[in-house]
Design an enzyme around this catalytic site. Structure first.
Site, PDB file in Angstrom:
ATOM      1  N   THR A   1     -12.540 -11.394   6.037  1.00  0.00           N
ATOM      2  CA  THR A   1     -11.541 -12.393   6.616  1.00  0.00           C
ATOM      3  C   THR A   1     -11.109 -12.005   7.894  1.00  0.00           C
ATOM      4  O   THR A   1     -10.413 -11.087   7.965  1.00  0.00           O
ATOM      5  CB  THR A   1     -10.557 -12.282   5.258  1.00  0.00           C
ATOM      6  OG1 THR A   1     -11.096 -12.497   4.218  1.00  0.00           O
ATOM      7  CG2 THR A   1      -9.550 -13.618   5.341  1.00  0.00           C
TER       8      THR A   1
ATOM      9  N   LYS B   1     -15.963  -4.425   1.431  1.00  0.00           N
ATOM     10  CA  LYS B   1     -15.294  -5.692   0.716  1.00  0.00           C
ATOM     11  C   LYS B   1     -16.176  -6.524   0.024  1.00  0.00           C
ATOM     12  O   LYS B   1     -16.848  -7.480   0.513  1.00  0.00           O
ATOM     13  CB  LYS B   1     -14.592  -6.286   1.999  1.00  0.00           C
ATOM     14  CG  LYS B   1     -13.540  -7.340   1.432  1.00  0.00           C
ATOM     15  CD  LYS B   1     -12.815  -7.630   2.570  1.00  0.00           C
ATOM     16  CE  LYS B   1     -11.626  -8.521   2.046  1.00  0.00           C
ATOM     17  NZ  LYS B   1     -10.469  -8.946   3.267  1.00  0.00           N
TER      18      LYS B   1
ATOM     19  N   GLU C   1      -3.926   0.934  -3.040  1.00  0.00           N
ATOM     20  CA  GLU C   1      -3.777  -0.286  -2.022  1.00  0.00           C
ATOM     21  C   GLU C   1      -2.737  -1.207  -2.872  1.00  0.00           C
ATOM     22  O   GLU C   1      -2.406  -1.135  -4.011  1.00  0.00           O
ATOM     23  CB  GLU C   1      -5.181  -0.881  -1.943  1.00  0.00           C
ATOM     24  CG  GLU C   1      -5.872  -1.368  -3.219  1.00  0.00           C
ATOM     25  CD  GLU C   1      -7.414  -1.838  -2.834  1.00  0.00           C
ATOM     26  OE1 GLU C   1      -7.702  -1.919  -1.787  1.00  0.00           O
ATOM     27  OE2 GLU C   1      -7.763  -2.115  -3.762  1.00  0.00           O
TER      28      GLU C   1
END
Length: 281
Positions: free
Chosen positions: A24, A136, A169
């Site tokens: 992204t 990712k 996270e």
């Protein structure tokens, strides 16, 4: 390598198994921000999953085929799947990966830059899988389940630990804090996503990667969440998993120090020191 914004076929392995990767990317005035960091993470993900890395010409084609310059600020989402084929879980070899992409207009939440955010601890624990740590990949069900734990718009994010109770996270952002004058961030060698903004900050600032539980945040002078799209949010309150109040921080000059380093990298405006009327928990 097949690319575009077309629908995936029913037998695509990314759709069936989460067998693929995504990026992204913030796009400013037609140019991808932190593009080298995104390419490095994509290449590492392809190495781990044994996918074919898109050729430079394929990626150049992305920017040639979409009207990037028409949006002053936008987000480009790239999805790379293993494609179709194989029997059951057995992957095809060689693979014929599919590249898909889409550009959407974007505006960051500037109020969160200035006033800080309230977040909460999530009950869900991330599973430990070193082979997938940092990349990712498309299977983000843990993040989906964690994000479903609250519906209160006043809560901006949820903090995640792994199954051993170590900080990792937030659901879609990386975590940083300052303790005894030192900048620290969770080590991501067992699970979690190594964000591109996180990597850029690690390359430029003396940030230590540590293994730590939530209790370490009781010693923190400042806490932040950040990613390469939203920028950096100062955290002013951390609620417990049941929604009750936990830790709080007042906005201070320390918050702006790391935030402005990040915003210079992303092209976002620098944030001034807290003024009278800025939020406190």
């Amino acid at each position: 390598m097949r690319d575009g914004d077309r629908a995936l076929p029913f037998d695509d392995r990314g759709l069936s198994y989460g067998d693929g990767l995504f990026e992204t990317v913030l796009v400013r005035d037609g140019k991808p921000v932190l593009w080298e960091e995104h390419l490095a993470r994509l290449e590492e993900g392809c190495h781990r999953l044994e996918l074919t890395m898109p050729k430079p010409a394929d990626l150049d084609g992305v920017f040639a085929n979409i009207p990037l310059s028409q949006q002053p600020l936008a987000v480009l989402k790239l999805i790379l799947t293993r494609g179709s084929g194989g029997r059951g879980y057995r992957p095809p070899w060689p693979n014929d990966c599919r590249l898909r992409y889409r550009l959407t207009p974007f505006s960051p939440d500037e109020e969160r830059w200035h006033r800080g955010v309230r977040i909460r601890r999530c009950a869900l624990r991330l599973g430990i899988q070193p082979r997938l740590a940092g990349i990712k990949h498309l299977n983000r069900l843990e993040n989906v389940l964690a994000r479903s734990e609250w519906n209160d718009d006043a809560i901006a994010e949820g903090l995640l630990c792994d199954s051993d109770g170590r900080l990792v996270e937030a659901t879609s952002m990386n975590l940083f804090w300052q303790r005894q004058g030192r900048l620290e961030t969770p080590r991501l060698d067992r699970c979690g996503v190594a964000g591109t903004l996180r990597q850029a900050l690690l390359d430029r600032l003396p940030i230590q990667e540590v293994n730590a539980g939530v209790a370490v945040l009781e010693e923190a002078e400042a806490l932040w969440l950040g990613n390469s799209v939203q920028g950096v949010w100062p955290v002013i309150a951390l609620d417990n998993t049941d929604g009750t109040g936990g830790l709080t921080w007042a906005l201070n000059e320390t918050h702006r120090h790391l935030q402005n380093h990040a915003h210079r990298l992303l092209g976002y405006p620098l944030i001034q020191s807290p003024q009278p009327g800025d939020a406190t928990p």
